[in-house]
Write an enzyme that holds these catalytic residues in place. Structure first.
Site, PDB file in Angstrom:
ATOM      1  CE  LYS A 196      -3.809   2.228   2.506  1.00 12.90           C
ATOM      2  NZ  LYS A 196      -4.693   2.146   3.682  1.00 12.90           N
ATOM      3  CE  LYS A 248      -6.636   1.843  -0.811  1.00 10.54           C
ATOM      4  NZ  LYS A 248      -7.389   1.835   0.456  1.00 10.54           N
TER       5      LYS A 248
END
Length: 323
Positions: A196, A248
């Site tokens: 992320k 992400k």
């Protein structure tokens, strides 16, 4: 004679193109994120994400049921509490908005879908960070892990099939896995936000969850310049017990999605995040692009890079387009 090779033969008709298509996009590969707000008496439009709302506990039940009927593979739930505090206590309140809604949806849908929960504190803290702060104002990794374990147990008890630790704390998957197993929730899985990044594309999401963030998250989310680091994080999460790993954002990190798919023995998910969604919606609203074609191209590109699952705010709508 020139040309000796004519690849265009395999593009000549829609039937031919369909027959040789290398990448599929199917409803069950799509996961719909949903926002539910404790203080909402009716759905609240999110201005920076046209078409997306903060639901009430009642309206989210219908949205979830409609998405499942459309064939989406799963639902990722985010809760927005009415009050925030330093430790995000609403995250572990059995009657808090996230856990109460998980129970609603598990009661409504049972095992007809895969019910997922965001296992992070940022929506619940009054400082907007993904963990507990120390006396110097920095995120305390190990104190945060204790809260994640408590949050994981609350979500598992409420009925989540998969938990989504997204805070990028070192050791978060292992701590959650042990807590679940020790409490008898060995069947509850973990969808780890393994890679992320500290991205500018999260902007609209901050509005969606009423973020209280001051400062940034660069000390725990990844540097957008780094790729090898992502593979290390993925390997660590798998070793700690992740059932699915995720990258992400998706679009600016398709190289990471591809690299993850090449090394991961577990399914790989990618999150087509708020800023990516809003750019397409904004351009389409201005007539600059064809909305449906662009959405399908975006989602296909994420699948083509290697994602087995795609979290996207278009999930339910796109599921209705696919045959």
């Amino acid at each position: 004679m020139f040309p000796e090779h004519r690849p265009r033969r395999l593009r000549s008709t829609p039937a031919m193109r369909r027959m040789v298509s290398e990448t599929t996009l199917r409803p069950h590969q799509l996961i719909l994120p949903l926002f539910v707000a404790e203080a909402a008496s009716e759905p609240r439009p999110i201005s920076s994400m046209p078409g997306v709302v903060q639901h009430t506990r009642e309206t989210v039940r219908k949205a979830a049921a409609d998405a499942v009927e459309a064939g989406v593979g799963g639902l990722m739930l985010f809760g927005i509490p009415e009050t925030h505090d330093a430790t995000g206590s609403a995250a572990t309140d059995a009657d808090g908005i996230l856990n109460a809604t998980l129970r609603d949806l598990r009661s409504d849908l049972g095992d007809d879908t895969v019910l997922m929960a965001d296992t992070c504190l940022d929506e619940f803290t009054d400082h907007g960070h993904c963990g507990v702060l120390d006396s110097a104002g920095a995120v305390d990794n190990d104190a945060t892990l204790e809260r994640y374990a408590e949050m994981a147990l609350a979500q598992a008890e409420a009925g989540a099939h998969l938990l989504g630790p997204s805070g990028m704390m070192d050791g978060q998957v292992g701590v959650i896995r042990r807590a679940l197993d020790d409490a008898g929730y060995s069947e509850t899985g973990i969808l780890a936000y393994s890679a992320k990044y500290a991205s500018a594309f999260y902007g609209p999401f901050r509005e969606a969850v009423d973020s209280q963030l001051r400062g940034d998250r660069k000390t725990y989310q990844q540097d957008p310049a780094n790729a090898r680091e992502a593979l290390r994080e993925i390997e660590l999460d798998i070793a700690e017990g992740a059932d699915i790993v995720m990258v992400k954002p998706a679009l600016a990190y398709l190289d990471i999605v591809k690299a993850a798919a090449e090394v991961s023995p577990v399914p790989v998910a990618a999150y087509n995040i708020s800023g990516e969604y809003s750019m397409v919606e904004g351009a389409a609203a201005n007539g600059w692009i064809d909305r449906e074609r662009t959405i399908l191209e975006v989602l296909t590109s994420i699948r083509r890079a290697g994602a087995d699952l795609v979290l996207t705010y278009w999930a339910a709508e796109v599921a209705g387009w696919l045959d």
